[in-house]
Design an enzyme around this catalytic site. Structure first.
Site, mmCIF file in Angstrom:
data_model
loop_
_atom_site.group_PDB
_atom_site.id
_atom_site.type_symbol
_atom_site.label_atom_id
_atom_site.label_comp_id
_atom_site.label_asym_id
_atom_site.label_seq_id
_atom_site.Cartn_x
_atom_site.Cartn_y
_atom_site.Cartn_z
ATOM 1 C CG ASN A 1 103.213 -16.629 -91.319
ATOM 2 O OD1 ASN A 1 102.356 -16.824 -90.479
ATOM 3 N ND2 ASN A 1 104.011 -17.576 -91.751
ATOM 4 C CG ASN B 1 97.279 -25.429 -59.547
ATOM 5 O OD1 ASN B 1 97.268 -24.977 -60.704
ATOM 6 N ND2 ASN B 1 97.071 -24.660 -58.480
ATOM 7 C CG ASP C 1 72.394 -30.472 -85.800
ATOM 8 O OD1 ASP C 1 72.582 -29.395 -86.414
ATOM 9 O OD2 ASP C 1 73.322 -31.145 -85.337
ATOM 10 C CD GLU D 1 77.145 -28.096 -78.079
ATOM 11 O OE1 GLU D 1 77.410 -28.977 -77.246
ATOM 12 O OE2 GLU D 1 76.932 -28.339 -79.275
HETATM 13 C C1 LIG Z 1 96.854 -23.273 -58.624
HETATM 14 O O1 LIG Z 1 98.058 -22.548 -58.546
HETATM 15 C C2 LIG Z 1 97.893 -21.152 -58.720
HETATM 16 C C3 LIG Z 1 99.270 -20.519 -58.821
HETATM 17 O O2 LIG Z 1 100.062 -20.855 -57.769
HETATM 18 C C4 LIG Z 1 97.059 -20.606 -57.582
HETATM 19 O O3 LIG Z 1 96.869 -19.222 -57.722
HETATM 20 C C5 LIG Z 1 95.715 -21.305 -57.609
HETATM 21 O O4 LIG Z 1 94.928 -20.886 -56.504
HETATM 22 C C6 LIG Z 1 95.898 -22.815 -57.547
HETATM 23 N N1 LIG Z 1 94.611 -23.433 -57.725
HETATM 24 C C7 LIG Z 1 94.183 -24.434 -56.977
HETATM 25 C C8 LIG Z 1 92.812 -24.952 -57.264
HETATM 26 O O5 LIG Z 1 94.862 -24.916 -56.115
#
Ligand SMILES: *[C@@H]1O[C@H](CO)[C@@H](O)[C@H](O)[C@H]1NC(C)=O
Ligand SMILES: *[C@@H]1O[C@H](CO)[C@@H](O)[C@H](O)[C@H]1NC(C)=O
Ligand SMILES: *[C@@H]1O[C@H](CO)[C@@H](O)[C@H](O)[C@H]1NC(C)=O
Length: 836
Positions: free
Chosen positions: A43, A123, A594, A805
């Protein structure tokens, strides 16, 4: 659905009363001494991780059952009144996320998860890292708008609870320490009987809270203000903590109703984010459960970021600053990358990014690892027989336990719990990276084997796990088996251990790099221990094997009359024929495949070739384990069973007409004759895939031809589960009726290499069959199949950001559950330069 207000009231009021009385004792399943020592020793490296597999991000400790600290995360855009349905918490395919993935992750160190949530214009990146003593951790939540011009917000809700266990008057608690310095910074101090004293800090790194220039103040009614963090503390019973989202929604609904009463229906749109901010309108007394809600403005590209730090106050490695947290996170990400490359030398074919693909898929397999604790619903009374062919009803069930399980899961969205037959495949992949981790998971499963030798095919522990399962599937029966892949994995693990014992038996002075090599470090210290512990679980494995044979044994009596004069039949070893107990007209869930077509109508005399192949594989595994543990008499006993089952496969299940292995049944229509039921597909391949055919069997060539035939099983995307020529191909539910599945494809690739070692370039060995044509077929099949599998899983990932899947046998498109990073992740083993 969320709780209605009145249900919630009852729940919370009951809790307030409960808090003042004492409650029933919680019972624990007894652990023997060896188990306790094993847990203690293992652990120290795996106590903390995001072990709540079904949450986008949720933490709980492992092996802390009575008084764990629980942590979770939710979010939504609060600029629209009706946005509550977009509140994210449990992973769901229905959230329409464009991406949701661990880019890198290892439960021993940490990692980085990215989520692209278009409906919330977000994001989101979540980092997790631990100190080396595994006592303290940081979660960094970092969000950016996908499109800043949309003027959305992100309201993030962090929640945490200190469970009290059976003893409500015990010391376990989690208290908010008022911090005058900054309304957006929080400190909590906690005590857990099992974890000791700790502190939780919530700190912003950057970000602008919601505001509105037109309005000035955005406080809708007193205490309802999105321009600052909100905090509500209350008491929620331990077993309801998993419903944090429902409870939040109910509390918020009550608050909204109250605001509407005060302000009327026509509310300024600029106030909506505030109105969707939680407040304690019922004046609940503060308890161990805490919500913190932070609503950030997403006008700016940069977005927001905050940290949650957990420090065990008795540890020497506490995380004291944001800078330290940053270093910890960066080190963790580097370490996982180095470890990954040490174990998987990924072939980058051309200029593509197969390595990135591979590390992501593998990280998600590890990211699904969870720790589950709770009761299991079991029906020990219902007897399965022909009366159940129409449908199986388990009506005599009881809750048993609590039990615990440390396991990975097939997919976090759709199957966030332990599956007996999936897990063996997961371990075949995990053991190549972290032997010790794989062994611990195997042990956790074997500990569930009960006195009769049974272990459930789905382990659904507690209400949180059950909430994801349709009611009819929650009940487990000790008559229902499932392909025993865990024994396959254990046998492979022990074999690997023996093969490497010379190099691994010594203390690991040989490791000179800064980043410790996971496998050898663990094995170097644990070699003796693993053997010792295998001895502890060995009796359970014996019971399990016996249970499997006893419950799934088939009957030959009904065929006797018909086959009286048949010479081949007279050689069949009568006690070693098998069938899956618990099939219905339409399904054979125990087989794992299944809706794969079987004999129609079902008959009690039916004999399944795949059941026999699995028993055969089990006997060989038991033989290997007995050998490693130097138990000679047992080794001989299992070798005998292996021999008989292998012989039965040919004596009983081989069809000279179809040139394939087939099920057997009694033809009820005519003269009660014995009849082979042939549906070419994965079932016909299993004796081969499990390497249970003799190495010099001329039938190997027939199996190769079946796999290579584009009109039957061979496709540009992998081996189809059912022949294209079968009348059931693509029909009905179409689950195991043609779709390409990675688990069986993996076994087949591995078996081709086993029977025809010459398929590997530069190999010194060659097949015992000594048939040049067969060897040629094998070579071509091996390289094409491998390439097709890799390209298709990769191309789907490239196009959609997900692995699936299964894959459509006609178009190659991913189908079924999304981000199915269970056995589909075996693609990583397939991708290694030293193929397989
Ligand atoms: C989301 O943020 C990351 C880090 O800033 C960047 O590298 C990435 O391109 C972004 N993705 C989108 C889909 O905007
Ligand atoms: C966002 O807000 C700006 C002013 O801050 C406004 O000019 C713009 O039209 C808004 N965008 C949308 C999509 O409402
Ligand atoms: C600010 O509040 C006003 C009044 O409710 C609203 O009309 C406007 O859209 C809000 N501005 C933003 C950028 O949310």
């Amino acid at each position: 659905m969320w709780l209605t207000s009145s249900t919630l009231w009852l729940l919370l009021l009951a809790t307030q009363c409960l808090a003042k009385s004492s409650s029933s004792q919680e019972s624990f399943s007894a652990k023997n001494e060896a188990e306790v020592v094993f847990e203690k020793n293992t652990n120290s490296e795996l106590l903390w991780a995001p072990y709540r597999s079904n949450c986008y991000f949720g933490i709980r400790p492992r092996y802390v059952d009575a008084t764990p600290f629980i942590f979770g995360l939710m979010w939504f855009d609060t600029t629209q009144f009706d946005s509550m349905t977009k509140l994210r918490h449990f992973v769901s395919d229905e959230d329409n996320l464009e991406r949701f993935t661990w880019e890198v992750y290892d439960p021993r160190v940490g990692g980085k998860e990215n989520i692209i949530d278009p409906e919330n214009n977000l994001n989101l990146t979540i980092y997790f890292a631990k100190t080396h003593d595994d006592q303290n951790w940081v979660v960094r939540v970092s969000g950016k708008p996908l499109d800043p011009s949309l003027n959305t917000t992100t309201s993030v809700i962090v929640y945490m609870n200190q469970n009290v266990g059976g003893d409500l008057k015990g010391p376990s608690r989690l208290v908010y320490m008022d911090n005058d310095a900054d309304e957006n910074t929080f400190t909590f101090t906690g005590v857990s009987e099992e974890l000791g004293k700790y502190e939780v800090l919530v700190n912003d790194n950057y970000g602008t809270y919601y505001h509105n220039e037109t309005l000035g103040s955005v406080e809708a009614v007193p205490g309802c203000d999105a321009s600052r963090s909100a905090h509500v503390g209350l008491t929620i019973p331990d077993h309801e903590v998993w419903r944090a989202r429902d409870i939040f929604q109910s509390l918020l609904t009550d608050s909204i109703k109250d605001v509407v009463t005060q302000l009327g229906e026509n509310i300024e749109s600029g106030l909506v984010p505030s109105i969707l901010t939680l407040r304690n309108i019922h004046n609940f007394e503060e308890g161990n459960f805490h919500y913190i809600q932070k609503t950030f403005d997403l006008h700016e590209e940069k977005g927001f970021e905050f940290d949650v730090v957990y420090n065990n106050l008795e540890s020497e490695q506490t995380i004291e600053s944001g800078k330290e947290a940053t270093k910890l996170i960066n080190d963790a990400i580097n370490e996982v990358n180095v470890r990954f490359d040490n174990h998987f030398d990924i072939e980058n074919l051309g200029s593509d990014d197969k390595r990135e693909f591979a590390i992501e898929v593998f990280s998600n397999l590890l990211g699904g690892i969870g720790y589950f604790h709770g009761t299991q619903v079991i029906d020990r009374e219902t007897i399965l027989d022909e009366d159940q062919f129409e449908s199986i009803k388990f009506e005599h069930y009881k809750e048993e336990g609590p039990y615990s399980l440390f396991t990975s899961v097939p997919s976090r969205g759709f199957f966030p719990r332990g599956f007996y037959w999936d897990e063996g495949f997961h371990l075949l992949q995990i053991m190549e990276y972290d032997y010790d981790l794989a062994f611990q998971i195997a042990v956790s499963w074997f500990r569930l084997i009960d006195e009769d030798g049974w272990v459930a095919r789905e382990v659904i522990l507690g209400p949180e796990a059950r909430s994801k399962v349709p009611a009819e599937f929650t009940i487990q029966s000790p008559q229902v088996a499932n392909p025993p892949t865990l024994l396959l994995a254990l046998s492979e693990m022990l074999t690997k251990l023996i093969e490497n014992s010379d190099t691994l038996g010594t203390p690991h002075a040989a490791i000179d790099s800064d980043v410790e090599d996971g496998i050898s470090a663990a094995l170097g210290t644990n070699f003796e221990y693993i053997i010792k512990y295998s001895k502890v679980i060995y009796p359970k494995l014996q019971q399990h094997f016996q249970w499997f044979m006893d419950t799934q044994r088939g009957q030959l009596e009904e065929y006797m009359e018909d086959m009286e004069d048949d010479v081949t039949f007279s050689q069949v070893h009568q006690d070693y024929v098998f069938k899956w107990l618990g099939r219905t007209v339409t399904h054979c869930l125990p087989s794992g495949l299944d809706d794969y077509p079987r004999a129609q109508p079902p008959d009690v005399a039916e004999l399944n070739v795949d059941t026999l192949a699995w028993v055969s594989m089990m006997s060989r595994s038991m033989k290997n384990i007995a050998h490693i543990l130097e138990l000679e008499a047992d080794e001989a006993k299992y070798a005998e069973i292996e021999k008989k089952t292998v012989e039965n496969m040919d004596l009983l299940h081989w069809s000279e007409k179809a040139h394939a292995y087939c099920d057997v049944t009694l033809d009820d229509e005519g003269d009660e004759e014995m009849m082979l039921v042939c549906h070419e597909g994965y079932i016909s391949l299993l004796p081969f895939a499990l390497k249970m055919m003799p190495s010099d069997s001329p039938r190997l060539k027939d199996v190769l031809k079946l796999m290579s035939d584009p009109e039957k099983l061979f496709s540009a995307y992998g081996l189809r589960s059912l022949s294209k020529q079968d009348p059931y191909f693509g029909a009905g539910e179409n689950y195991w009726r043609g779709k390409v599945w990675l688990n069986i494809n993996y076994l087949c690739l591995d078996a081709i290499k086993h029977y025809f070692p010459e398929v590997i370039e530069g190999s010194q060995q060659s097949s015992q069959l000594g048939d040049r044509e067969a060897s040629k077929i094998a070579q071509k099949l091996y390289s094409q199949l491998r390439e097709n599998l890799v390209n298709n899983v990769y191309n789907n990932w490239k196009d959609t950001n997900y692995v699936y899947e299964n894959y459509d046998p006609i178009t190659g498109r991913g189908t079924g559950s999304v981000q199915f990073t269970g056995w589909t992740s075996l693609i990583v083993n397939i991708l290694r330069r030293q193929a397989l």
